[in-house]
Write an enzyme that holds these catalytic residues in place. Structure first.
Site, short mmCIF file in Angstrom:
data_model
loop_
_atom_site.label_atom_id
_atom_site.label_comp_id
_atom_site.label_asym_id
_atom_site.label_seq_id
_atom_site.Cartn_x
_atom_site.Cartn_y
_atom_site.Cartn_z
CE LYS A 166 -4.12 -1.96 0.17
NZ LYS A 166 -5.10 -1.79 -0.92
CD GLU A 223 -10.09 3.24 0.71
OE1 GLU A 223 -9.32 2.39 0.21
OE2 GLU A 223 -9.99 4.45 0.45
CB SER A 259 -0.03 -8.14 -1.31
OG SER A 259 -0.98 -8.92 -0.61
#
Length: 394
Positions: A92, A114, A378
């Site tokens: 991210k 969010e 990830s």
């Protein structure tokens, strides 16, 4: 032309678009304008690359998982793209660093975001602290309970975490909350959307900021093996980590697999496998719908996959057949988590545990010595250990 490119602005085949109220059109146009300007500005790229290298710790390693390879049949060679080793513990941060530079370029003083699993919220709070911006993160009440360590991390970084108490109280509803905030504060606020969903230009710019994953993987696998992988496997919720790694291989003879949350008796979040096209959060894409065409509830043990829609580029790639989308159950994902933890000493997040579990299923159906598999790992699993402990007790 790449398989995924659309024929018109903001479209991937028939998917995408800008299905938003007029109050948001001006800021979307502003974002599109500044993103186009940033892409053409060498100084923007130089600053982003410097941050990715010196602050986030890129490039992340491509690691040969020898024990996992042997356990899963011994013929295929399995590599892990270690996005879990990024600063903040997931992919991210790639997107957040790019978008905070855009926010500064647009002279915004505040960030809104969010989050489901909490990793995007942590990354948004991190870059807001770095650039001394105010940050508000919306998070569903259910996700706040199962991701308490990340809630604390966001607060320690200076962000306000707003619990969302409506709907399913998970990622979809957190996104609704963030959009409402953005509509109210468009002059001062930039919305760092965390996945490749939403209205144009978000699916494009998020993909572009995450494409570093695929670019590095392409170079690293050629250096390690002298050839491209035969398979690239990634989990898919909204789809940013997957499109990031897939983007480098779309025009190559590489099989691409997106692994959705197959869930349990409580439901699933397999929008591409089980959904129908419709509009959610400003874009036309596949989503889960009930018999009346309303957005249906999603379920996954992985909060980052607990979303009833998916990015429009993935929808186009599904229809074209370029990417194969499959489902993995909650229980099998727990098995993938256990395998990687006990065989490689790596605690994966529950989201990429779905990709690990699918790899096991794929290889159980046969492999030959030429199979070369890359799994996009990830994120790391620190955030999930309390939830996993509870699940293993039940």
């Amino acid at each position: 032309m790449s398989v995924s490119e659309g024929s018109s602005r903001g479209r991937f085949g028939g998917y995408g678009g800008q299905y938003v109220p007029e109050t948001l059109m001006s800021c979307l146009l502003e974002l599109e304008k500044h993103y186009a300007s940033a892409k053409a500005d060498p100084a923007f790229g130089t600053e982003l690359q410097k941050l990715l290298r010196e602050y986030s710790g890129r490039p992340t390693p491509l690691y040969f998982a020898g024990n996992l390879s042997r356990q899963y049949g011994g013929k295929a060679r399995i590599y892990l793209k270690r996005e879990d080793l990024n600063h903040t513990g997931a992919h991210k941060i790639n997107n957040c660093l790019g978008q905070v530079l855009l926010a500064r370029r647009m002279k915004k003083q505040r960030i809104v975001a969010e989050t489901g699993a909490g990793q995007h919220g942590v990354a948004a709070a991190t870059v807001a602290a770095l650039f001394q911006m105010e940050c508000t993160v919306y998070m569903g009440e259910v996700d706040m309970e199962r991701q308490r360590p990340n809630v604390l991390r966001m607060e320690l970084l200076g962000a306000e975490v707003v619990p969302v108490l409506t709907g399913s109280r998970t990622l979809k509803d957190a996104t609704n909350g963030a959009i409402r905030d953005w509509v109210t504060n468009v002059e001062s606020t930039h919305y760092i959307l965390g996945s490749s969903v939403g209205p144009h230009p978000y699916p494009t710019l998020v993909r572009d900021f995450q494409a570093v994953i695929g670019q590095e993987t392409r170079e690293q696998i050629l250096a390690a093996e002298g050839r491209f992988p035969t398979h690239v496997i990634a989990c898919v919720g909204g789809g940013s980590n997957a499109i990031g790694i897939f983007s480098a291989f779309l025009d190559d003879d590489v099989r691409l697999f997106g692994v959705e949350a197959g869930g349990s008796i409580h439901g699933h979040a397999a929008s591409l496998s089980e959904g129908l096209p419709g509009v959610l959060h400003g874009a036309y894409s596949y989503l889960l719908q009930d018999d009346d065409g309303q957005v249906a509830m999603a379920h996954s043990i992985a909060p980052g996959l607990d979303y009833p829609g998916v990015g429009p580029e993935h929808s186009s790639l599904k229809d074209s057949g370029r990417v194969t989308y499959v489902r993995v159950t909650d229980q099998d994902a727990l098995g993938g988590f256990s395998d990687l933890s006990k065989l490689e000493g790596i605690l994966p997040a529950l989201e990429p545990s779905h990709a690990v579990a699918f790899t096991r299923q794929l290889l159980a159906n046969g492999a030959d010595g030429a199979d070369l598999i890359v799994i996009n790992l990830s994120g790391r699993g620190d955030k999930d250990i309390e939830s996993i402990e509870e699940m293993l007790k039940s």
